[in-house]
Design a protein around this motif. Structure first.
Motif, PDB file in Angstrom:
ATOM      1  N   ARG A  11       0.839  -1.254  -0.091  1.00 29.28           N
ATOM      2  CA  ARG A  11      -0.003  -0.029  -0.013  1.00 29.28           C
ATOM      3  C   ARG A  11       0.948   1.117   0.218  1.00 29.28           C
ATOM      4  O   ARG A  11       0.455   2.397  -0.783  1.00 29.28           O
ATOM      5  CB  ARG A  11      -1.097   0.046   1.353  1.00 29.28           C
ATOM      6  CG  ARG A  11      -2.065   1.183   1.146  1.00 29.28           C
ATOM      7  CD  ARG A  11      -2.884   1.173   2.434  1.00 29.28           C
ATOM      8  NE  ARG A  11      -3.761   2.225   2.535  1.00 29.28           N
ATOM      9  CZ  ARG A  11      -5.003   1.867   1.691  1.00 29.28           C
ATOM     10  NH1 ARG A  11      -5.377   0.873   1.248  1.00 29.28           N
ATOM     11  NH2 ARG A  11      -6.046   2.876   1.947  1.00 29.28           N
ATOM     12  N   SER A  12       1.838   1.228   0.764  1.00 35.81           N
ATOM     13  CA  SER A  12       2.879   2.236   0.580  1.00 35.81           C
ATOM     14  C   SER A  12       3.394   2.814  -0.756  1.00 35.81           C
ATOM     15  O   SER A  12       3.472   3.712  -1.068  1.00 35.81           O
ATOM     16  CB  SER A  12       4.067   2.156   1.719  1.00 35.81           C
ATOM     17  OG  SER A  12       4.791   0.958   1.448  1.00 35.81           O
ATOM     18  N   ALA A  13       3.742   1.668  -1.434  1.00 33.36           N
ATOM     19  CA  ALA A  13       4.247   1.724  -2.542  1.00 33.36           C
ATOM     20  C   ALA A  13       3.425   2.170  -3.582  1.00 33.36           C
ATOM     21  O   ALA A  13       3.467   3.306  -4.569  1.00 33.36           O
ATOM     22  CB  ALA A  13       4.815   0.537  -3.259  1.00 33.36           C
ATOM     23  N   PHE A  14       1.840   1.815  -3.466  1.00 34.27           N
ATOM     24  CA  PHE A  14       0.972   2.338  -4.255  1.00 34.27           C
ATOM     25  C   PHE A  14       0.609   3.816  -3.725  1.00 34.27           C
ATOM     26  O   PHE A  14       0.516   4.765  -5.042  1.00 34.27           O
ATOM     27  CB  PHE A  14      -0.393   1.638  -3.989  1.00 34.27           C
ATOM     28  CG  PHE A  14      -1.549   2.068  -4.580  1.00 34.27           C
ATOM     29  CD1 PHE A  14      -1.730   1.809  -6.167  1.00 34.27           C
ATOM     30  CD2 PHE A  14      -2.776   2.719  -3.893  1.00 34.27           C
ATOM     31  CE1 PHE A  14      -2.750   2.233  -6.742  1.00 34.27           C
ATOM     32  CE2 PHE A  14      -3.599   3.198  -4.760  1.00 34.27           C
ATOM     33  CZ  PHE A  14      -3.790   3.048  -6.023  1.00 34.27           C
ATOM     34  N   ALA A  19       1.123   9.282  -5.866  1.00 32.34           N
ATOM     35  CA  ALA A  19       1.611  10.757  -5.197  1.00 32.34           C
ATOM     36  C   ALA A  19       2.385  11.512  -6.484  1.00 32.34           C
ATOM     37  O   ALA A  19       2.356  12.667  -6.657  1.00 32.34           O
ATOM     38  CB  ALA A  19       2.276  10.951  -3.887  1.00 32.34           C
ATOM     39  N   THR A  20       2.984  10.961  -7.121  1.00 30.97           N
ATOM     40  CA  THR A  20       3.889  11.171  -8.326  1.00 30.97           C
ATOM     41  C   THR A  20       3.128  11.682  -9.581  1.00 30.97           C
ATOM     42  O   THR A  20       3.743  12.165 -10.680  1.00 30.97           O
ATOM     43  CB  THR A  20       5.111  10.425  -8.636  1.00 30.97           C
ATOM     44  OG1 THR A  20       4.612   8.827  -9.012  1.00 30.97           O
ATOM     45  CG2 THR A  20       5.834  10.048  -7.320  1.00 30.97           C
TER      46      THR A  20
END
Length: 285
Positions: A11-14, A19-20
């Motif tokens: 989830r953190s990578a998603f 965000a980018t």
């Protein structure tokens, strides 16, 4: 129960990825908005039912998929050297007939290798080139009529099943349990079992796993029917059979004649639904 493939994204990578990219973030938010159900003042989801229709639906245009970078198939080659002593010419009245018989056995061995590669090769073998959406698992382990019916329902004009002889025997046992006796059909001069009129051809080249399971293939064949096709080189020098040539390499100091026998081949699945596979077929309990 069966093997699966899982692709996982933390989830953190998603969150970092969204965000980018403003475009991706809007797309995700729009998807979330569509999946949220409206709630009433009590916090309960409202479900609206509608009957009939309002106006005519707008039909989207129909487009045919076009592959900008289509896959290129490189032909595989199987080669062997046939060696025959020149004394053959002294021992037999027709030495060329002896060479022909030795060559026939050599070609048969090459064709056996070719059949193995067409099934098992990692690059073009049928077992490794079936679309994931065309792979199903057995319902209970052994191959049942229901399993083969599901495999048939996944494509039009299935021309044949391909199965290990032990898998065919296991299917026969399941049919016998149900009091079903699949008819035999004739194909290329051979009598073979069938299901729903589709012949079940045996192939010992389909592997059996250490857990005593195997696979059953169902395919539509032929270029005109957008099926599975075999590929071979045309216009070979010294061609002996389609895609196979025999070249004389000379006689060495030990009076041994050498012939280089080469077979060029590959296979292609023209559209995904031309090939389906029933996986994890149990052969015995």
């Amino acid at each position: 129960m069966t093997s699966v493939t899982i692709l996982a994204l933390p989830r953190s990578a998603f969150a970092e990825l969204t965000a980018t990219s403003e475009t991706l973030r809007r797309h995700v938010e729009g998807f979330r908005d569509k999946t949220r159900r409206p709630q009433n003042k009590y916090g309960e989801a409202e479900i609206k039912l509608a009957a009939g229709h309002d106006g005519e639906p707008t039909l989207a245009g129909t487009y045919v998929d076009y592959e900008l970078r289509p896959r290129e198939y490189e032909l595989s080659v199987a080669q062997t050297v046939l060696k025959i002593h020149t004394r053959v010419a002294d021992l037999f009245n027709d030495p060329m007939d002896q060479v022909e018989q030795q060559l026939r056995l050599t070609v048969e061995a090459l064709r056996e290798r070719q059949e193995y590669e067409l099934v098992n090769n990692r690059e073009f073998g049928l077992l490794h080139n079936a679309d994931l959406r065309q792979r199903i698992h057995t319902r209970s382990g052994p191959p049942t009529p229901d399993d083969l019916d599901e495999l048939l329902a996944m494509r039009r004009s299935t021309r044949l099943f391909l199965a290990h002889p032990q898998a065919i025997a296991a299917f026969g046992r399941e049919c016998t349990k149900r009091g079903i006796y699949p008819p035999m059909v004739e194909m290329d001069g051979h009598t073979v079992p069938s299901w729903r009129g589709v012949p079940i051809l045996p192939s010992g080249k389909i592997p059996i796993s250490p857990t005593h399971t195997t696979s059953i293939l169902a395919m539509r064949t032929g270029e005109d029917d957008q099926g599975v096709i075999g590929l071979h080189q045309t216009g070979l020098p010294d061609e002996y059979q389609p895609g196979l040539n025999v070249r004389f390499m000379g006689i060495d100091e030990k009076a041994i004649m050498s012939y280089l026998v080469s077979a060029y081949y590959s296979a292609a699945v023209l559209v995904p639904d031309a090939l389906g596979i029933l996986d994890h077929v149990e052969l015995s309990h």
